[in-house]
Design a protein around this motif. Sequence first.
Motif, PDB file in Angstrom:
ATOM      1  N   UNK A   1       0.847  -1.200   0.000  1.00 18.15           N
ATOM      2  CA  UNK A   1       0.000   0.000   0.000  1.00 18.15           C
ATOM      3  C   UNK A   1       0.879   1.245   0.000  1.00 18.15           C
ATOM      4  N   UNK A   2       0.580   2.187  -0.887  1.00 20.04           N
ATOM      5  CA  UNK A   2       1.318   3.454  -0.951  1.00 20.04           C
ATOM      6  C   UNK A   2       0.541   4.425  -1.822  1.00 20.04           C
ATOM      7  N   UNK A   3       1.014   5.661  -1.883  1.00 21.54           N
ATOM      8  CA  UNK A   3       0.404   6.639  -2.792  1.00 21.54           C
ATOM      9  C   UNK A   3       1.481   7.593  -3.269  1.00 21.54           C
ATOM     10  N   UNK A   4       1.095   8.505  -4.151  1.00 25.21           N
ATOM     11  CA  UNK A   4       2.001   9.551  -4.606  1.00 25.21           C
ATOM     12  C   UNK A   4       3.295   9.019  -5.172  1.00 25.21           C
ATOM     13  N   UNK A   5       4.403   9.602  -4.739  1.00 23.93           N
ATOM     14  CA  UNK A   5       5.716   9.249  -5.264  1.00 23.93           C
ATOM     15  C   UNK A   5       6.084   7.801  -4.964  1.00 23.93           C
ATOM     16  N   UNK A   6       5.504   7.224  -3.927  1.00 27.34           N
ATOM     17  CA  UNK A   6       5.882   5.861  -3.524  1.00 27.34           C
ATOM     18  C   UNK A   6       5.064   4.758  -4.201  1.00 27.34           C
ATOM     19  N   UNK A   7       4.047   5.134  -4.954  1.00 21.92           N
ATOM     20  CA  UNK A   7       3.192   4.088  -5.522  1.00 21.92           C
ATOM     21  C   UNK A   7       3.978   3.131  -6.427  1.00 21.92           C
ATOM     22  N   UNK A   8       4.910   3.665  -7.207  1.00 14.47           N
ATOM     23  CA  UNK A   8       5.712   2.814  -8.097  1.00 14.47           C
ATOM     24  C   UNK A   8       6.508   1.764  -7.345  1.00 14.47           C
ATOM     25  N   UNK A   9       7.030   2.127  -6.187  1.00 15.81           N
ATOM     26  CA  UNK A   9       7.786   1.164  -5.372  1.00 15.81           C
ATOM     27  C   UNK A   9       6.863   0.049  -4.883  1.00 15.81           C
ATOM     28  N   UNK A  10       5.635   0.412  -4.542  1.00 15.57           N
ATOM     29  CA  UNK A  10       4.655  -0.597  -4.108  1.00 15.57           C
ATOM     30  C   UNK A  10       4.302  -1.518  -5.276  1.00 15.57           C
TER      31      UNK A  10
END
Lengths: 333, 333
Positions: free
Chosen positions: B200-209
Motif C-alpha cells: 500500500x502506498x500513494x504519490x511518489x511511492x506508488x511505483x515502489x509498491x
Amino acid sequence: MSQTELNADVKKALDALTGKTIKHVFFVACGGSLSVMYPAKYLLDRHSAALPSDCYNADEFVQRDPKTLNADSLVILCSMTGTTKETLRAAEHARSKGATTIGLSVDPSSPLSKAVEFPVRFEAPYTTGVPIDAVDSNYSRLYQIVMGLVKIYDGVDKLSPFLASLGNLQTAIDKAHVHFADLFETYAPRFKDESVVYTVASGASYGAAYSFAICVLMEMQWINSQAIHANEFFHGPFEVLDKDRAFIMMMGLDETRPLEERAKGFLDRFGSPEKIMVLDAQELDLTGIDDEFKGNLVPLIFFDALWRFAYKLADLRQHTMLEGRRYMKKISY
Amino acid sequence: MSQTELNADVKKALDALTGKTIKHVFFVACGGSLSVMYPAKYLLDRHSAALPSDCYNADEFVQRDPKTLNADSLVILCSMTGTTKETLRAAEHARSKGATTIGLSVDPSSPLSKAVEFPVRFEAPYTTGVPIDAVDSNYSRLYQIVMGLVKIYDGVDKLSPFLASLGNLQTAIDKAHVHFADLFETYAPRFKDESVVYTVASGASYGAAYSFAICVLMEMQWINSQAIHANEFFHGPFEVLDKDRAFIMMMGLDETRPLEERAKGFLDRFGSPEKIMVLDAQELDLTGIDDEFKGNLVPLIFFDALWRFAYKLADLRQHTMLEGRRYMKKISY
C-alpha cells in the motif's frame, strides 16, 4: 431523451465550454467511479490531439496538486451519491485553482452537484433497483462529454454516430446477458471457493477489470484480487499462474486486443480451462454500434454483464453483495 | 562522475532539447522499468506547468497510439537490458511519429540504445552483482532528465540542490538498510507462509509498491499480491482486511503522506500488528537530502531497501529469487 440527442446537462456544460480555452482535462474520482474514468481517458487519447489528460484518485489529485492544473483546466468528477468526501475536496481544490468543473452524480441536489459549476445527473440501477437504459449511465454521460470536447477542441464532430451507438448500447447489453448466462452459470460454482481471482484486460477495458477486482471481488466478496494489465502480466504477474489459479480474462475490441489475445494464449497454455473465464466481445451481437466505437462501448457491456456473475457468485458463497461489507458505510473511518 | 554534475548521457539529451519545442512527455516501459516511471511523473507533475505527461506500458502505448503523440512529444523509455521487445516497438512507434526519444538501459550497445536518438546508460546491481551508487541508477537518471526538462521548459532551475540530494542518496540507502534490518528480520518469518501479501502506498511511492508487488512477490515468490493505492484502499480493497491478512505499508514524505497515514490508521484498527509491516520514512536519516526533494527520494530508498526483505523471504521460503521463475526467460511466449 431521444437516443440521438446529447443529455441536457452535458449539453449545458459543453455549450459553456465552447469558446473557452481548455488545455488539460483531469478525470477525478474514487474506486468504482474512478474505474469509469479510465475508458473515458482512452476515448479522449484516441480522438484528441488538443487535450492531454490525467486520471487521478480524488485525494491523490488534491495532494499531488499537479502544476498543470489552472484556469485552463477542465476537471471532471464523479461520485454516485455525490457525497464522497474525497471527491468533494477535489472539486473545491479544482475551483480554488480556477478550473472549470463538471460533476456527475445521481442526485442534482447532492453536495457534489452543488460544489461544481456544471452538475450532470445520471442514473444507476444500484441505487433504485429499477433497471435503467445504459444511455443514462455515468459512463454514457462521460463519453458524451469526451466526444463533445473532441468536437470543440479538435474540430472533429463524431457526436452523431457516437450518440446513435450509445442509444443502441442497452440492447447490446441485454443480448450480452443472454449470451454470457451459460458461461456465468458454469464458472460461478468453479470460482465460489477461490481465495484469489485475478481480472485481466487492457486499453478501454482496463477500468472494467479494475472495477470488478476492487468493488466486487474484494469489497463485496472478500476475495483477493488484482486487475492485471494484459501486457504487464508478462512482466511479473504471470508467475503466479498454475493449473489452480482463477482468472477472468476480458477480450475487448479496442486497439489493444492483441495484448489481451497474447495474455489469453498464455493462460490457455499454463492455466486450466476450468479456472480461466473468458469474456470475448467478438462473440457479442453489437448491432447498431458503429464499428469505430465498438472497442469503446464493449467495456460498458463488460461492466454491466459481470454484475450478473457477481450476484451468482454471491448466492453460491452465501455472502450477499451489499450486506456483505464489514467496514464500508458500516463504521466511520 | 561528480555527484553534483549531470550524467553525461542525460546532459547530451537535455542539450539537444534546449530550444526544441516539447509539449508532452510519455514515460514508456514494462513491469519493473515502468514502476520507476511513476515517481518520475510525480516529480514532473509537481514541478512542471509546461509539460503534461503520461505513463504507459510499452505495448499499451503502441496500440493506444494517443493522438497527442507527435513531433512535439518526448518519449522516455527504459528497459534494463535494452532488449524488451515491447519497449523496442514503442521506440520505433515514437520515432515513426517524429517524437524525440530517450532510452535508458545498462548497455550502450543494446537494441534500445540503438533504437533511440538519445541512449542513457545506467547501472544496476542485479545484472553484475556489484554494488552501485544510487546516483547511477535508472531512477536517478530519470529524475535528472525530469529536473532538466523543468529547467528548460518551465525556466525553473533546481538542478543543483537536486543533484546534491541524489549524490547523498546512497548514504541514506545504506543507513536505511541498517535501520530496517530488524524490521525485516521480524517480519520475514511472519510473512513466509502467506499466500497473499498486499503493498500500500500513494504519490511518489506508488511505483515502489507496484514494483514490489509484481516483480518480487508475484514474479519471484509466487505470492499473490496487488499494489493498492492508499486512498483507493477505502473504496473497495479494505474489505479483504482481517486479523490474518498481510500488508506492507509504505509511509513516504511526499505530499500524499496523509493518504498513507489514513490507510495505516485503518490497518492498525482492523489488522493485526504481526501482519502489518510498516516502512516509515520519518524514521530515516536523510542527511544531505534537500527538504524539498525528500518526498521524491524516499521511494528510491524503499525500492532498494525492500530487496533485502525479498531475499530474506526467499531464504525462508526456500524459493530462490531469480531461479524461482517458471516462465520468465525460461520459455518463449
